[in-house]
Design a protein around this motif. Structure first.
Motif, PDB file in Angstrom:
ATOM      1  N   LEU A  56       0.818  -1.207   0.000  1.00 47.21           N
ATOM      2  CA  LEU A  56       0.000   0.000   0.000  1.00 47.21           C
ATOM      3  C   LEU A  56       0.856   1.264   0.000  1.00 47.21           C
ATOM      4  N   SER A  57       1.932   1.278   0.752  1.00 42.01           N
ATOM      5  CA  SER A  57       2.736   2.504   0.877  1.00 42.01           C
ATOM      6  C   SER A  57       3.283   2.980  -0.468  1.00 42.01           C
ATOM      7  N   ALA A  58       3.548   2.062  -1.387  1.00 35.81           N
ATOM      8  CA  ALA A  58       4.138   2.427  -2.676  1.00 35.81           C
ATOM      9  C   ALA A  58       3.148   3.108  -3.616  1.00 35.81           C
ATOM     10  N   ILE A  59       1.845   2.903  -3.389  1.00 37.51           N
ATOM     11  CA  ILE A  59       0.846   3.422  -4.341  1.00 37.51           C
ATOM     12  C   ILE A  59      -0.232   4.281  -3.689  1.00 37.51           C
ATOM     13  N   ARG A  60      -0.182   4.424  -2.390  1.00 35.57           N
ATOM     14  CA  ARG A  60      -1.226   5.136  -1.634  1.00 35.57           C
ATOM     15  C   ARG A  60      -1.582   6.495  -2.253  1.00 35.57           C
ATOM     16  N   ASP A  61      -0.564   7.269  -2.628  1.00 36.86           N
ATOM     17  CA  ASP A  61      -0.811   8.630  -3.107  1.00 36.86           C
ATOM     18  C   ASP A  61      -0.849   8.768  -4.623  1.00 36.86           C
ATOM     19  N   SER A  62      -0.559   7.686  -5.353  1.00 37.28           N
ATOM     20  CA  SER A  62      -0.512   7.816  -6.811  1.00 37.28           C
ATOM     21  C   SER A  62      -1.594   7.037  -7.544  1.00 37.28           C
ATOM     22  N   ALA A  63      -2.095   5.953  -6.973  1.00 44.52           N
ATOM     23  CA  ALA A  63      -3.058   5.104  -7.669  1.00 44.52           C
ATOM     24  C   ALA A  63      -4.420   5.782  -7.814  1.00 44.52           C
ATOM     25  N   ILE A  64      -5.065   5.462  -8.924  1.00 47.37           N
ATOM     26  CA  ILE A  64      -6.416   5.953  -9.190  1.00 47.37           C
ATOM     27  C   ILE A  64      -7.293   4.782  -9.609  1.00 47.37           C
ATOM     28  N   LEU A  65      -8.600   4.978  -9.500  1.00 44.41           N
ATOM     29  CA  LEU A  65      -9.558   3.964  -9.926  1.00 44.41           C
ATOM     30  C   LEU A  65     -10.471   4.583 -10.974  1.00 44.41           C
ATOM     31  N   ILE A  66     -10.326   4.117 -12.206  1.00 44.35           N
ATOM     32  CA  ILE A  66     -11.129   4.635 -13.316  1.00 44.35           C
ATOM     33  C   ILE A  66     -12.503   3.970 -13.228  1.00 44.35           C
ATOM     34  N   TYR A  67     -13.539   4.801 -13.185  1.00 38.58           N
ATOM     35  CA  TYR A  67     -14.896   4.279 -12.985  1.00 38.58           C
ATOM     36  C   TYR A  67     -15.913   4.825 -13.980  1.00 38.58           C
ATOM     37  N   ARG A  68     -15.528   5.829 -14.759  1.00 38.46           N
ATOM     38  CA  ARG A  68     -16.502   6.502 -15.624  1.00 38.46           C
ATOM     39  C   ARG A  68     -15.899   6.730 -17.003  1.00 38.46           C
ATOM     40  N   LEU A  69     -16.713   6.530 -18.033  1.00 39.14           N
ATOM     41  CA  LEU A  69     -16.317   6.801 -19.413  1.00 39.14           C
ATOM     42  C   LEU A  69     -17.482   7.504 -20.097  1.00 39.14           C
ATOM     43  N   ASP A  70     -17.223   8.670 -20.620  1.00 45.06           N
ATOM     44  CA  ASP A  70     -18.268   9.470 -21.282  1.00 45.06           C
ATOM     45  C   ASP A  70     -19.485   9.689 -20.381  1.00 45.06           C
ATOM     46  N   GLY A  71     -19.224   9.922 -19.102  1.00 42.82           N
ATOM     47  CA  GLY A  71     -20.296  10.229 -18.158  1.00 42.82           C
ATOM     48  C   GLY A  71     -21.077   9.026 -17.653  1.00 42.82           C
ATOM     49  N   GLN A  72     -20.746   7.837 -18.125  1.00 42.64           N
ATOM     50  CA  GLN A  72     -21.459   6.615 -17.744  1.00 42.64           C
ATOM     51  C   GLN A  72     -20.524   5.673 -16.990  1.00 42.64           C
TER      52      GLN A  72
END
Length: 160
Positions: free
Chosen positions: A80-96
């Motif tokens: 967790l420490s290696a990615i805590r501040d950089s990781a993202i979770l992509i959840y939306r494409l074109d508003g959906q």
């Protein structure tokens, strides 16, 4: 609360099941609009992992984050420490909601995985189809390829 896309549990104070509208309503500080600005090969909108961690409040003993993708039975456990501040979770494409064809319901992405400087994080730590995240003090389930041959075979299967 909207239909759950993602469950976050494990050694946390506040386990959650979070839906599309819940992700979309996270504070602006945790939203990443147009991830192509970070990586031109990626599309969509994301939330920062750090914002989700604020919601679940991991115990001080937590050292690992395990990503579970039931769609293809893929699991990756990373520090967790290696990615805590950089990781993202992509959840939306074109508003959906992010479609399965684009790696939905949620696609975990580390913008510069090589900068993590640990052998436990590689390109396969960018996991598609994530539906559960588990936070633990010890490494969790991990079925990523362990050598170049397995890695090549995985990507060959994905491209066919």
């Amino acid at each position: 609360m909207s239909k759950p896309l993602l469950e976050i549990a494990g050694e946390v104070e506040n386990p959650i099941s979070i839906g599309f509208s819940d992700l979309a309503n996270l504070a602006d500080a945790f939203q990443v609009l147009d991830v192509s600005r970070i990586d031109p090969k990626r599309k969509g909108d994301a939330v920062k992992l750090s914002g989700l961690l604020e919601l679940v409040r991991p115990n001080s003993s937590v050292r690992y984050l395990t990503l579970h993708a039931s769609t293809d039975d893929f699991h990756a456990s990373i520090p967790l420490s290696a990615i805590r501040d950089s990781a993202i979770l992509i959840y939306r494409l074109d508003g959906q909601p992010l479609p399965v064809s684009a790696g939905g319901p949620v696609r975990f992405f580390i913008p510069d995985f090589a900068a993590c400087h640990t052998s436990e994080i590689d390109e396969c730590a960018n996991v598609k189809f994530v539906d559960r995240i588990e936070l633990t003090s010890e490494p969790g389930r991990d079925n990523r390829p362990h050598d170049e041959k397995e890695h090549a075979e995985l990507h060959e299967r994905e491209s066919s």
